[in-house]
Design a protein around this motif. Structure first.
Motif, PDB file in Angstrom:
ATOM      1  N   VAL A 151       6.240   5.239  88.612  1.00 13.20           N
ATOM      2  CA  VAL A 151       6.353   4.108  89.542  1.00 13.20           C
ATOM      3  C   VAL A 151       4.971   3.637  89.983  1.00 13.20           C
ATOM      4  N   LEU A 152       4.087   4.580  90.292  1.00 16.05           N
ATOM      5  CA  LEU A 152       2.732   4.221  90.698  1.00 16.05           C
ATOM      6  C   LEU A 152       2.019   3.435  89.603  1.00 16.05           C
ATOM      7  N   TYR A 153       2.309   3.799  88.358  1.00 17.13           N
ATOM      8  CA  TYR A 153       1.688   3.092  87.242  1.00 17.13           C
ATOM      9  C   TYR A 153       2.313   1.717  87.027  1.00 17.13           C
ATOM     10  N   GLN A 154       3.637   1.670  87.028  1.00 15.57           N
ATOM     11  CA  GLN A 154       4.336   0.408  86.756  1.00 15.57           C
ATOM     12  C   GLN A 154       4.069  -0.636  87.837  1.00 15.57           C
ATOM     13  N   THR A 155       3.949  -0.192  89.074  1.00 14.83           N
ATOM     14  CA  THR A 155       3.701  -1.126  90.179  1.00 14.83           C
ATOM     15  C   THR A 155       2.214  -1.431  90.353  1.00 14.83           C
ATOM     16  N   ARG A 156       1.385  -0.754  89.539  1.00 15.05           N
ATOM     17  CA  ARG A 156      -0.067  -0.936  89.579  1.00 15.05           C
ATOM     18  C   ARG A 156      -0.677  -0.542  90.918  1.00 15.05           C
ATOM     19  N   ILE A 157       0.013   0.350  91.624  1.00 12.90           N
ATOM     20  CA  ILE A 157      -0.596   0.896  92.833  1.00 12.90           C
ATOM     21  C   ILE A 157      -1.829   1.705  92.439  1.00 12.90           C
ATOM     22  N   ILE A 158      -1.712   2.382  91.316  1.00  7.93           N
ATOM     23  CA  ILE A 158      -2.868   3.054  90.716  1.00  7.93           C
ATOM     24  C   ILE A 158      -3.162   2.357  89.397  1.00  7.93           C
ATOM     25  N   VAL A 159      -4.363   1.850  89.270  1.00  6.15           N
ATOM     26  CA  VAL A 159      -4.774   1.162  88.053  1.00  6.15           C
ATOM     27  C   VAL A 159      -5.673   2.097  87.241  1.00  6.15           C
ATOM     28  N   VAL A 160      -5.354   2.253  85.987  1.00  3.18           N
ATOM     29  CA  VAL A 160      -6.137   3.134  85.127  1.00  3.18           C
ATOM     30  C   VAL A 160      -7.398   2.396  84.688  1.00  3.18           C
ATOM     31  N   THR A 161      -8.495   2.764  85.288  1.00  5.02           N
ATOM     32  CA  THR A 161      -9.784   2.174  84.937  1.00  5.02           C
ATOM     33  C   THR A 161     -10.565   3.140  84.042  1.00  5.02           C
ATOM     34  N   LYS A 162     -11.646   2.647  83.506  1.00  2.00           N
ATOM     35  CA  LYS A 162     -12.481   3.484  82.651  1.00  2.00           C
ATOM     36  C   LYS A 162     -13.043   4.660  83.436  1.00  2.00           C
ATOM     37  N   LYS A 163     -13.424   4.425  84.692  1.00  2.23           N
ATOM     38  CA  LYS A 163     -13.971   5.488  85.525  1.00  2.23           C
ATOM     39  C   LYS A 163     -12.918   6.539  85.834  1.00  2.23           C
ATOM     40  N   LEU A 164     -11.704   6.105  86.189  1.00  6.11           N
ATOM     41  CA  LEU A 164     -10.625   7.041  86.484  1.00  6.11           C
ATOM     42  C   LEU A 164     -10.298   7.876  85.255  1.00  6.11           C
ATOM     43  N   ARG A 165     -10.263   7.232  84.101  1.00  8.78           N
ATOM     44  CA  ARG A 165      -9.970   7.934  82.854  1.00  8.78           C
ATOM     45  C   ARG A 165     -11.011   9.016  82.591  1.00  8.78           C
ATOM     46  N   SER A 166     -12.267   8.703  82.817  1.00  6.18           N
ATOM     47  CA  SER A 166     -13.344   9.669  82.592  1.00  6.18           C
ATOM     48  C   SER A 166     -13.238  10.861  83.532  1.00  6.18           C
ATOM     49  N   VAL A 167     -12.894  10.578  84.793  1.00  6.43           N
ATOM     50  CA  VAL A 167     -12.755  11.647  85.785  1.00  6.43           C
ATOM     51  C   VAL A 167     -11.625  12.602  85.403  1.00  6.43           C
ATOM     52  N   ILE A 168     -10.494  12.044  84.992  1.00 10.44           N
ATOM     53  CA  ILE A 168      -9.348  12.885  84.643  1.00 10.44           C
ATOM     54  C   ILE A 168      -9.629  13.701  83.390  1.00 10.44           C
ATOM     55  N   ILE A 169     -10.252  13.079  82.401  1.00  6.94           N
ATOM     56  CA  ILE A 169     -10.580  13.793  81.167  1.00  6.94           C
ATOM     57  C   ILE A 169     -11.540  14.947  81.455  1.00  6.94           C
ATOM     58  N   SER A 170     -12.549  14.687  82.267  1.00  8.23           N
ATOM     59  CA  SER A 170     -13.524  15.724  82.614  1.00  8.23           C
ATOM     60  C   SER A 170     -12.869  16.861  83.402  1.00  8.23           C
ATOM     61  N   SER A 171     -11.988  16.499  84.326  1.00 10.29           N
ATOM     62  CA  SER A 171     -11.308  17.499  85.148  1.00 10.29           C
ATOM     63  C   SER A 171     -10.392  18.371  84.305  1.00 10.29           C
ATOM     64  N   ALA A 172      -9.619  17.736  83.409  1.00 11.74           N
ATOM     65  CA  ALA A 172      -8.704  18.483  82.549  1.00 11.74           C
ATOM     66  C   ALA A 172      -9.465  19.430  81.632  1.00 11.74           C
ATOM     67  N   ALA A 173     -10.575  18.973  81.087  1.00  9.61           N
ATOM     68  CA  ALA A 173     -11.388  19.804  80.204  1.00  9.61           C
ATOM     69  C   ALA A 173     -11.976  20.990  80.969  1.00  9.61           C
ATOM     70  N   SER A 174     -12.405  20.759  82.200  1.00  5.08           N
ATOM     71  CA  SER A 174     -12.983  21.826  83.016  1.00  5.08           C
ATOM     72  C   SER A 174     -11.946  22.885  83.357  1.00  5.08           C
ATOM     73  N   ILE A 175     -10.742  22.438  83.714  1.00  8.62           N
ATOM     74  CA  ILE A 175      -9.657  23.374  84.041  1.00  8.62           C
ATOM     75  C   ILE A 175      -9.289  24.207  82.825  1.00  8.62           C
ATOM     76  N   PHE A 176      -9.204  23.555  81.677  1.00 14.53           N
ATOM     77  CA  PHE A 176      -8.886  24.260  80.443  1.00 14.53           C
ATOM     78  C   PHE A 176      -9.944  25.315  80.143  1.00 14.53           C
ATOM     79  N   LEU A 177     -11.210  24.980  80.355  1.00 17.12           N
ATOM     80  CA  LEU A 177     -12.306  25.918  80.109  1.00 17.12           C
ATOM     81  C   LEU A 177     -12.219  27.121  81.037  1.00 17.12           C
ATOM     82  N   VAL A 178     -11.889  26.877  82.300  1.00 25.12           N
ATOM     83  CA  VAL A 178     -11.751  27.975  83.270  1.00 25.12           C
ATOM     84  C   VAL A 178     -10.638  28.920  82.850  1.00 25.12           C
ATOM     85  N   TYR A 179      -9.515  28.366  82.392  1.00 26.22           N
ATOM     86  CA  TYR A 179      -8.403  29.200  81.953  1.00 26.22           C
ATOM     87  C   TYR A 179      -8.779  30.023  80.717  1.00 26.22           C
ATOM     88  N   ILE A 180      -9.495  29.409  79.782  1.00 26.31           N
ATOM     89  CA  ILE A 180      -9.910  30.118  78.570  1.00 26.31           C
ATOM     90  C   ILE A 180     -10.838  31.277  78.912  1.00 26.31           C
TER      91      ILE A 180
END
Length: 244
Positions: free
Chosen positions: A131-160
């Motif tokens: 819903v947040l995506y469809q209503t554009r309450i949260i807009v996926v920008t290049k900066k947001l995408r980079s933050v999420i990718i970096s965060s996911a990669a960091s979490i994965f590294l910690v688990y490994i």
């Protein structure tokens, strides 16, 4: 050939969408939805079966670890053998069903109804992000995408790293119930939910453009995100229950 942008989920990387063969049929949201529902049904069925085995007194440890390892191997194979996806994605669902059946049954034994609650929270989170995506309450920008990718990669590294340390008898903070561990778990759950946001955005931009066969990769990607989200929520609820 169109060059597609990246997303945090490996199942939606450029590699998977780069198809040299032309196709008249294109990827559709309805096609992905049907495949996702079928795979989720497989995961749920296998999970219920493993859960029943545990309730009947069987040791399901091999199913749990075997499912986790099998899912990892299948994911690697899918990365290199795209054309095998129609067969491998259902096998991935079976493997994840074994894994989820094990961890869910263990949790249920100590905290009745908690797995059901985790499923409910996962479903609510999924539709909230949608819903947040469809209503554009949260807009996926290049900066947001980079933050999420970096965060996911960091979490994965910690688990490994934590997993490797466990072989040497070193217990990482991520497995404990300290406030730091709980805080890390909360962050991981948030990031897992946000990867769904990126995947929704990617699917919307590529629908009716990517080849029909790529629906299986989209299905795989959504399964990866949903299962990760469920596991993080279940772990968080378990830690909070122990803590309080």
């Amino acid at each position: 050939m169109v060059r597609f942008s990246k997303t945090s989920n490996p199942a939606f990387s450029n590699y998977f969408w780069n198809d040299r063969k032309s196709s008249n049929e294109k990827m559709t949201v309805s096609g992905i939805f049907i495949k996702c529902m079928c795979c989720i049904a497989i995961v749920a069925s296998i999970t219920a079966y493993i859960w029943k085995l545990y309730s009947d007194g069987f040791d399901v440890e091999w199913f749990t670890y075997g499912g986790m390892i099998a899912a990892l191997i299948i994911s690697i194979i899918i990365s290199y053998k795209q054309l095998w996806a129609p067969v491998l994605v259902p096998l991935y669902a079976i493997a994840k069903g074994c894994f989820l059946g094990g961890i869910s049954s263990y949790t249920y034994a100590k905290f009745p109804n908690m797995p059901y609650q985790a499923i409910g929270v996962t479903i609510i989170t999924f539709f909230t992000i949608l819903v947040l995506y469809q209503t554009r309450i949260i807009v996926v920008t290049k900066k947001l995408r980079s933050v999420i990718i970096s965060s996911a990669a960091s979490i994965f590294l910690v688990y490994i790293i934590s997993w490797i340390l466990s072989f040497f008898g070193i217990k990482s903070f991520v497995w404990g119930v300290s406030w730091i561990a709980i805080g890390f778990n909360i962050i991981a759950a948030i990031v897992a939910s946000l990867t769904l946001l990126l995947d929704f955005d990617y699917i919307e931009r590529q629908k009716n453009r990517a080849p029909k066969s790529k629906e299986w990769f989209a299905t795989w990607g959504l399964l990866v995100s949903l299962i990760w989200l469920y596991v993080e929520i279940l772990r968080l609820m378990k830690k909070l229950a122990i803590r309080f």
